[in-house]
Design an enzyme around this catalytic site. Structure first.
Site, PDB file in Angstrom:
ATOM      1  N   PRO A   1       0.824  -1.215   0.000  1.00 23.70           N
ATOM      2  CG  PRO A   1      -0.890  -1.614   1.515  1.00 23.70           C
ATOM      3  CD  PRO A   1       0.442  -2.148   1.066  1.00 23.70           C
ATOM      4  CE1 TYR A   2       6.298   5.232   1.584  1.00 28.44           C
ATOM      5  CE2 TYR A   2       7.501   3.445   0.536  1.00 28.44           C
ATOM      6  CZ  TYR A   2       7.430   4.764   0.949  1.00 28.44           C
ATOM      7  OH  TYR A   2       8.490   5.611   0.724  1.00 28.44           O
ATOM      8  CB  ALA A   3       4.942   0.652  -3.255  1.00 25.34           C
TER       9      ALA A   3
END
Ligand code: NAD
Ligand code: UGA
Length: 333
Positions: free
Chosen positions: A160-162
């Site tokens: 999700p961060y990426a």
């Protein structure tokens, strides 16, 4: 190993805004710019009056007469007044870290990495800011076969961060592509930056600390994961070049093109400290990619950038910092 920039450098911004200035990369960048004579407006939502990490990161910066600090959250603050007369905006503010992004903090990732960036872009356009440099991430490439990742590769983020970092950089590029938008954008895909003041959730910090203190080190997976580790002064010099190179634009990798495994990092940390590291093995974490490796060609061609600090040299400086920090603050992290 601080950045050496000539105050007479013709392209060094006269006035620049650094968001995320109380963080790891932002504080080093603001320091290098201040040393070069730039008036720096540093913005961060972490308040140094109440946050010891922010206070420590900002300690040296605040002695520069040209440094102006603003505690503000880009999700809701009035951004335009901060940008008045700025030659460049360096957008380092964001929620970093791959592993926590699966959890309930995801809304914070979206708010800070995407919504706040949109607000900043709108304000920069209204103020006619000519150049915005934004922190993207090697994580946008996702799983690779181990060969060099090139800016034109199709991104396949696996955390999700990426996903938020890819959205952030693409949002910036979409704004820059608008007809009559005055703000040119350079999105830097940093590859695992390390060195003094590195975030305490990151591996290099933890490995060096384990070597210094004898505390155990949690190793997620078998340690054969590889990263294109980038020393902080090299990341800073690429970032400044991204603002000062007249024709720079688009996405640029900030990584040297070599990589090392976590086991190699452990080996270097052990030999620097003269102590074996007590490893606690844990399962691999979702969203962690196995290998990162930058194709450094565009950074070299467009920015004239090549990293100067190899891993053992950078880790030595990082360890010296941690050893002195532990002595000064009497704490381990
Ligand atoms: P950091 O956490 O040390 O610094 C980020 C700073 O941004 C923090 O001080 C935080 O308070 C601030 N911030 C977050 N949301 C904000 C908001 N809404 N308003 C104002 N301030 C806000 O992280 P870092 O390691 O210095 O990373 C800086 C940037 O570089 C991040 O965008 C990160 O995604 C990106 N990046 C870092 C690395 C790395 O290896 N450290 C690699 C690739 C990309
Ligand atoms: C780092 C930063 O944390 C991200 O913010 C950034 O976007 C990313 O670099 C990037 O290059 O774009 P990462 O490469 O995953 O992410 O770096 P670390 O967080 O230091 O993790 C490196 C490896 O060490 C991972 O495989 C992780 O699972 C492992 N690790 C980490 C451990 O085994 N133990 C730990 O305590 C911490």
């Amino acid at each position: 190993m601080t950045q050496q920039l000539s105050p007479q450098h013709p392209n060094i911004p006269r006035r620049a805004v650094v968001t995320g200035v109380a963080g790891f990369i932002g504080s080093h960048l603001a320091h290098a710019l201040s040393q070069a004579g730039t008036t720096v407006i540093g913005v961060d939502r972490r308040d140094p009056a109440t946050d010891p990490t922010a206070a420590a990161n900002l300690a040296q910066l605040r002695s520069f007469p040209g440094y102006v600090h603003v505690t503000a959250d880009l999700i809701g603050c009035a951004i335009e007044p901060l940008l008045i007369d700025a030659d460049a905006v360096f957008h380092l503010a964001g929620i970093p870290g791959v592993r926590p992004s699966w959890g309930p903090k995801f809304t914070d990732y979206v708010a800070s990495n995407i919504i706040a960036t949109k607000r900043l872009l709108d304000a920069a356009a209204r103020q006619g800011v000519p150049r915005l440099v934004v922190a993207s991430s090697s994580s946008v490439y996702g799983a690779t076969d181990g060969s060099h990742s090139t800016e034109s590769d199709h991104p396949r983020p696996v955390s999700p961060y990426a996903v938020t970092k890819l959205a952030e950089e693409q949002l910036c590029l979409a704004h820059a592509a608008q007809l009559h938008n005055p703000t040119n954008v350079v999105a830097l895909r940093y590859f695992t930056v390390y060195g003094p003041r590195q975030r305490t959730d990151m591996f290099t910090h933890r490995a060096l600390l384990a070597a210094l203190t004898g505390q155990p080190l949690r190793l997620y997976g078998d340690g054969h994961q590889r990263r294109d580790f980038t020393y902080i002064s090299d990341a800073v010099s690429a970032t400044i070049a991204a603002a000062t190179t007249p024709k720079a634009g688009g996405v640029i990798n900030v990584g040297g093109g070599a990589n090392a495994s976590l086991l190699e990092v452990i080996g270097i940390a052990s030999s620097l400290a003269g102590r074996d590291i007590d490893l606690h093995h844990e399962s691999p974490r979702h969203g962690d990619v196995h290998i990162t490796r930058a194709h450094p060609g565009r950074a070299h061609e467009v920015l004239g950038w090549k990293p100067q600090v190899d891993l053992p040299t950078g880790m030595r400086s990082h360890m010296e910092f941690l050893a002195s920090e532990a002595a000064v603050y009497g704490r381990a992290a």
